[in-house]
Design a protein around this motif. Structure first.
Motif, PDB file in Angstrom:
ATOM      1  N   PHE A  77       0.829  -1.202   0.000  1.00 57.19           N
ATOM      2  CA  PHE A  77       0.000   0.000   0.000  1.00 57.19           C
ATOM      3  C   PHE A  77       0.866   1.256   0.000  1.00 57.19           C
ATOM      4  N   VAL A  78       1.857   1.297   0.872  1.00 54.00           N
ATOM      5  CA  VAL A  78       2.754   2.452   0.936  1.00 54.00           C
ATOM      6  C   VAL A  78       3.542   2.578  -0.358  1.00 54.00           C
ATOM      7  N   GLY A  79       3.989   1.468  -0.912  1.00 55.56           N
ATOM      8  CA  GLY A  79       4.712   1.486  -2.182  1.00 55.56           C
ATOM      9  C   GLY A  79       3.860   2.002  -3.321  1.00 55.56           C
ATOM     10  N   LEU A  80       2.584   1.633  -3.327  1.00 54.36           N
ATOM     11  CA  LEU A  80       1.673   2.116  -4.360  1.00 54.36           C
ATOM     12  C   LEU A  80       1.495   3.630  -4.258  1.00 54.36           C
ATOM     13  N   ILE A  81       1.372   4.132  -3.049  1.00 54.34           N
ATOM     14  CA  ILE A  81       1.257   5.582  -2.847  1.00 54.34           C
ATOM     15  C   ILE A  81       2.535   6.282  -3.301  1.00 54.34           C
ATOM     16  N   GLU A  82       3.699   5.732  -2.944  1.00 53.36           N
ATOM     17  CA  GLU A  82       4.970   6.324  -3.370  1.00 53.36           C
ATOM     18  C   GLU A  82       5.105   6.301  -4.892  1.00 53.36           C
ATOM     19  N   PHE A  83       4.650   5.221  -5.521  1.00 51.83           N
ATOM     20  CA  PHE A  83       4.713   5.124  -6.980  1.00 51.83           C
ATOM     21  C   PHE A  83       3.868   6.215  -7.631  1.00 51.83           C
ATOM     22  N   PHE A  84       2.658   6.432  -7.147  1.00 52.01           N
ATOM     23  CA  PHE A  84       1.805   7.475  -7.717  1.00 52.01           C
ATOM     24  C   PHE A  84       2.326   8.871  -7.400  1.00 52.01           C
ATOM     25  N   LEU A  85       3.008   9.030  -6.281  1.00 53.76           N
ATOM     26  CA  LEU A  85       3.595  10.332  -5.945  1.00 53.76           C
ATOM     27  C   LEU A  85       4.735  10.694  -6.892  1.00 53.76           C
ATOM     28  N   GLU A  86       5.333   9.703  -7.542  1.00 51.31           N
ATOM     29  CA  GLU A  86       6.366   9.998  -8.535  1.00 51.31           C
ATOM     30  C   GLU A  86       5.805  10.844  -9.669  1.00 51.31           C
ATOM     31  N   PHE A  87       4.530  10.667  -9.990  1.00 48.32           N
ATOM     32  CA  PHE A  87       3.916  11.412 -11.081  1.00 48.32           C
ATOM     33  C   PHE A  87       3.521  12.825 -10.665  1.00 48.32           C
ATOM     34  N   VAL A  88       3.628  13.136  -9.397  1.00 51.98           N
ATOM     35  CA  VAL A  88       3.369  14.495  -8.919  1.00 51.98           C
ATOM     36  C   VAL A  88       4.601  15.375  -9.124  1.00 51.98           C
ATOM     37  N   LYS A  89       5.779  14.767  -9.163  1.00 52.46           N
ATOM     38  CA  LYS A  89       7.020  15.531  -9.293  1.00 52.46           C
ATOM     39  C   LYS A  89       7.047  16.431 -10.524  1.00 52.46           C
ATOM     40  N   PRO A  90       6.725  15.945 -11.731  1.00 51.99           N
ATOM     41  CA  PRO A  90       6.767  16.868 -12.877  1.00 51.99           C
ATOM     42  C   PRO A  90       5.714  17.970 -12.781  1.00 51.99           C
ATOM     43  N   VAL A  91       4.571  17.673 -12.179  1.00 53.16           N
ATOM     44  CA  VAL A  91       3.544  18.705 -12.006  1.00 53.16           C
ATOM     45  C   VAL A  91       4.061  19.796 -11.072  1.00 53.16           C
ATOM     46  N   ALA A  92       4.678  19.382  -9.961  1.00 55.68           N
ATOM     47  CA  ALA A  92       5.208  20.358  -9.008  1.00 55.68           C
ATOM     48  C   ALA A  92       6.338  21.173  -9.625  1.00 55.68           C
ATOM     49  N   LEU A  93       7.241  20.519 -10.351  1.00 57.27           N
ATOM     50  CA  LEU A  93       8.341  21.246 -10.994  1.00 57.27           C
ATOM     51  C   LEU A  93       7.820  22.274 -11.991  1.00 57.27           C
ATOM     52  N   SER A  94       6.904  21.867 -12.840  1.00 49.22           N
ATOM     53  CA  SER A  94       6.427  22.768 -13.894  1.00 49.22           C
ATOM     54  C   SER A  94       5.585  23.909 -13.346  1.00 49.22           C
ATOM     55  N   MET A  95       4.709  23.626 -12.414  1.00 51.02           N
ATOM     56  CA  MET A  95       3.849  24.690 -11.892  1.00 51.02           C
ATOM     57  C   MET A  95       4.637  25.704 -11.055  1.00 51.02           C
ATOM     58  N   ARG A  96       5.647  25.237 -10.342  1.00 55.16           N
ATOM     59  CA  ARG A  96       6.489  26.156  -9.564  1.00 55.16           C
ATOM     60  C   ARG A  96       7.221  27.105 -10.512  1.00 55.16           C
ATOM     61  N   LEU A  97       7.833  26.555 -11.551  1.00 55.43           N
ATOM     62  CA  LEU A  97       8.590  27.374 -12.496  1.00 55.43           C
ATOM     63  C   LEU A  97       7.667  28.321 -13.256  1.00 55.43           C
TER      64      LEU A  97
END
Length: 171
Positions: free
Chosen positions: A69-89
């Motif tokens: 369960f924790v691994g699945l959450i961490e896996f989906f959080l990987e897809f948040v990284k590009p969103v956070a990078l792009s929206m911040r910039l």
């Protein structure tokens, strides 16, 4: 980031800072996303890299379910990284250009000059932050999964400061 700070450039759409367009910011973030996952897979191998997210180690069946369960959450959080990078910039660069345009339109010249100085600093910091975050994400992708509670890396086992001294009671 700084090309939009040239007076009058921010008002001409073709000459705005490239990162003030969400498409460019998203493109940069997606390139970074592919890069750090590629580096993780190249360093650890496909199976080990994805094993970080879906580890099956655990003493009981409950531990294994929680790890999945924790691994699945961490896996989906990987897809948040590009969103956070792009929206911040994008948000910081576009917001700065917009603030300069508004302040130049409604005030005298000395207030926009102070904002230009601030935007030079913000543009530099956003470039540094984007680069450092890509570096951190790449290093995290290349790092293997470490289980908690391992004693094999203790200073005594590694030989760090573990000089063999005779026990005082045994003498």
């Amino acid at each position: 980031n700084w090309s939009g700070l040239i007076p009058g450039v921010g008002r001409v759409h073709e000459f705005r800072a490239p990162t003030s367009d969400v498409n460019v910011a998203v493109g940069l973030a997606l390139v970074a996303f592919v890069y750090f996952h590629y580096q993780g897979i190249a360093t650890l191998g496909f199976r080990t890299y994805f094993g970080k997210f879906f580890g099956t180690k655990g003493a009981t069946a409950v531990d294994k379910v929680v790890n999945h369960f924790v691994g699945l959450i961490e896996f989906f959080l990987e897809f948040v990284k590009p969103v956070a990078l792009s929206m911040r910039l994008f948000g910081n660069i576009y917001g700065g250009e917009l603030a300069l345009t508004v302040m130049t339109t409604i005030t005298l010249a000395f207030i926009p000059l102070a904002l230009y100085g601030l935007e030079v600093f913000v543009g530099l910091m956003q470039g540094i932050i984007f680069s450092v975050l890509v570096l951190v994400f790449t290093m995290l992708a290349m790092e293997g999964h470490h289980e908690e509670g391992h004693d094999e890396h203790s200073p005594a086992a590694a030989g760090e400061g573990a000089a063999a001294e005779p026990d005082q009671k045994s003498m």
